[in-house]
Design an enzyme around this catalytic site. Sequence first.
Site, PDB file in Angstrom:
ATOM      1  N   ASP A   1     -89.496  36.287  -7.545  1.00 32.76           N
ATOM      2  CA  ASP A   1     -89.815  37.561  -8.184  1.00 32.76           C
ATOM      3  C   ASP A   1     -89.152  37.604  -9.561  1.00 32.76           C
ATOM      4  O   ASP A   1     -88.319  36.769  -9.882  1.00 32.76           O
ATOM      5  CB  ASP A   1     -89.380  38.753  -7.329  1.00 32.76           C
TER       6      ASP A   1
ATOM      7  N   ASP B   1     -87.132  39.958 -12.335  1.00 31.74           N
ATOM      8  CA  ASP B   1     -86.397  41.191 -12.620  1.00 31.74           C
ATOM      9  C   ASP B   1     -86.232  41.313 -14.128  1.00 31.74           C
ATOM     10  O   ASP B   1     -86.154  40.312 -14.847  1.00 31.74           O
ATOM     11  CB  ASP B   1     -85.009  41.142 -11.972  1.00 31.74           C
TER      12      ASP B   1
ATOM     13  N   ASP C   1     -73.136  38.114 -10.533  1.00 37.25           N
ATOM     14  CA  ASP C   1     -72.287  37.314  -9.644  1.00 37.25           C
ATOM     15  C   ASP C   1     -71.996  35.905 -10.190  1.00 37.25           C
ATOM     16  O   ASP C   1     -70.881  35.605 -10.600  1.00 37.25           O
ATOM     17  CB  ASP C   1     -72.833  37.288  -8.210  1.00 37.25           C
TER      18      ASP C   1
HETATM   19  P1  ATP Z   1     -83.510  35.377  -5.481  1.00 31.85           P
HETATM   20  O1  ATP Z   1     -84.212  34.227  -6.071  1.00 31.85           O
HETATM   21  O2  ATP Z   1     -83.097  35.134  -4.089  1.00 31.85           O
HETATM   22  O3  ATP Z   1     -84.190  36.698  -5.691  1.00 31.85           O
HETATM   23  P2  ATP Z   1     -81.662  36.443  -7.368  1.00 31.85           P
HETATM   24  O4  ATP Z   1     -80.544  35.782  -8.120  1.00 31.85           O
HETATM   25  O5  ATP Z   1     -82.813  36.938  -8.171  1.00 31.85           O
HETATM   26  O6  ATP Z   1     -82.120  35.439  -6.253  1.00 31.85           O
HETATM   27  P3  ATP Z   1     -81.438  39.128  -6.495  1.00 31.85           P
HETATM   28  O7  ATP Z   1     -80.815  39.667  -5.241  1.00 31.85           O
HETATM   29  O8  ATP Z   1     -82.882  39.294  -6.716  1.00 31.85           O
HETATM   30  O9  ATP Z   1     -81.031  37.616  -6.551  1.00 31.85           O
HETATM   31  O10 ATP Z   1     -80.627  39.775  -7.684  1.00 31.85           O
HETATM   32  C1  ATP Z   1     -81.030  39.662  -9.036  1.00 31.85           C
HETATM   33  C2  ATP Z   1     -79.820  39.461  -9.931  1.00 31.85           C
HETATM   34  O11 ATP Z   1     -78.965  40.613  -9.835  1.00 31.85           O
HETATM   35  C3  ATP Z   1     -78.929  38.290  -9.574  1.00 31.85           C
HETATM   36  O12 ATP Z   1     -79.394  37.095 -10.146  1.00 31.85           O
HETATM   37  C4  ATP Z   1     -77.593  38.711 -10.118  1.00 31.85           C
HETATM   38  O13 ATP Z   1     -77.534  38.543 -11.510  1.00 31.85           O
HETATM   39  C5  ATP Z   1     -77.595  40.205  -9.864  1.00 31.85           C
HETATM   40  N1  ATP Z   1     -77.013  40.547  -8.548  1.00 31.85           N
HETATM   41  C6  ATP Z   1     -77.680  40.803  -7.405  1.00 31.85           C
HETATM   42  N2  ATP Z   1     -76.839  41.105  -6.415  1.00 31.85           N
HETATM   43  C7  ATP Z   1     -75.604  41.048  -6.940  1.00 31.85           C
HETATM   44  C8  ATP Z   1     -74.302  41.276  -6.430  1.00 31.85           C
HETATM   45  N3  ATP Z   1     -74.107  41.617  -5.158  1.00 31.85           N
HETATM   46  N4  ATP Z   1     -73.253  41.147  -7.278  1.00 31.85           N
HETATM   47  C9  ATP Z   1     -73.448  40.816  -8.574  1.00 31.85           C
HETATM   48  N5  ATP Z   1     -74.636  40.583  -9.106  1.00 31.85           N
HETATM   49  C10 ATP Z   1     -75.717  40.697  -8.313  1.00 31.85           C
HETATM   50 MG    MG Z   2     -84.503  38.015  -7.473  1.00 31.33          MG
END
Ligand code: ATP
Ligand code: MG
Length: 492
Positions: free
Chosen positions: A76, A78, A176
């Site tokens: 996805d 963001d 993170d």
């Molecule tokens: P995925 O591919 O699984 O969606 P993702 O990195 O995009 O991985 P998301 O949960 O969609 O993970 O979160 C989007 C972004 O928001 C992360 O890449 C990170 O920068 C930030 N983020 C999400 N959750 C946290 C958290 N608990 N603490 C700090 N930053 C976070």
């Molecule tokens: Mg994501």
Amino acid sequence: MIKKFIQKILGKPSSSHAATDFGKRVEIPASVHGIDPSLVDDRALSVVRTLQDAGYEAYVVGGAVRDLLLGLRPKDFDVATDATPEEVKALFRRAFIIGRRFRIVHVVYGRGREHEVIEVSTFRAHLDNRAAEQVKGNEKTSKSELAGMKHAVDSSGRVLRDNVWGPQDEDATRRDFTINAMYYDPESQYLVDYHGGMQDANKKVLRMIGDPVARYREDPVRIIRAVRFAAKLSQLGFKLETKTAKPLATMLGLLADVPQSRLFDEMLKLLQTGHALASIEQLQKLGLQKGIYPLLDVVVERADSPFVKAALVDTDRRVGEGKPVAPSFLLACVLWADVKLGWDQRLANRVPPFPALQESIDEVFEARIGDVSGRGKLAADMREIWMMQPRFDKRIGSTAFSLVEQARFRAGFDFLRLRAEVAEVELALADWWQEFSMADDAAREDLIQLAKSEKSSAPATDAVKSRRAPRRRKPASKSAGSDHSGDAPSDH
Ligand code: ATP
Ligand code: MG
């Protein structure tokens, strides 16, 4: 003067909190990062453009940037912006502000099953008590927003509410891992990086921004995220940096304060994003095999049992092929051993088969799922999968015809097939149902006759196996609402 010169070389100075390292802004051009802009989702692109045209900063951020950089397909997209949620909402026809603890905007495109959501988050301020004061000086912030806008932190440092807006460098520091904290502007094609994410991506290092201990304390769910990304990226050779990995096991206790529903969701992300086996391996390697969440403990414990292993392999395969997966299916597999045990015990006590199964299921829900309240549909789907199993033994007339038309037939059948794969039932039985589900009515009658004749002349199974004449087919009945549906019986 010297300070200015150094800043010029190193990039834009960070904001005024001297004690915190906000990193330096580095803009990496396309010639270096190599991201193909045509891989950015059109809707994400349109969100970024709309925001930029309205005068705001806007970037693709987080996991999508990481995956594009690593040559993976983002699941996805963001977007991060300096516009407040209200300002974002005002720019789109179908945009909804969601969340309380962490307010973001969902911009929705398309309808029904095809709809897509682009998540837009406002740059978060550095987590600091001063941030609440700082935001008051921000003229973009409305009075009503200010009211709900203080960081709330509990005694262990866990962030309870997080709706204080700030500049981009502070937002980056709040993320993170360094590889999750990069911003990509699809217009200029610059990658903005404050924490050496690009370098870590090249070195294949998964590194927590800041002090890992403090960051896990702020949000213990990051412990589970560390496992998830370590698993997902292990296929590319990524490793957790030592300082990031070391406190994981000792800080596990902090998860006790995290709401059960969030832990449940994180467990599903570990198990249902295509890296279930790798996640379990990481949990074991990092000493986290017990204590994250009771149901996950059971999964790890049973990961080597043939049936659960087959279910995990099947789940990873399905996700890899872009097929949907349902939590009810995997959890039904994981808890099947308990259901079967209770069922067998009751059968031994002469309880009739269906009530025996029903009672056993009730007992398993009580013991294992009781803590996941508000998940009625999940439980109902699991029950249906289990209750269907004895019905697969009844290959007669109307029973077979009505079973195949059931909404959850596909899931029940997939479950049967996995049981056959580990020799819990005859493979021929699964073959028979596969044929039956795809045959037209006349061919179904033939199959029922065949099952009848098998019954009288054992061994039953060879009869189905040897009977492989081409038959009339009709499209498999679609079972609406089932995540294990919509495709022909899978190829086990
Ligand atoms: P995925 O591919 O699984 O969606 P993702 O990195 O995009 O991985 P998301 O949960 O969609 O993970 O979160 C989007 C972004 O928001 C992360 O890449 C990170 O920068 C930030 N983020 C999400 N959750 C946290 C958290 N608990 N603490 C700090 N930053 C976070
Ligand atoms: Mg994501």
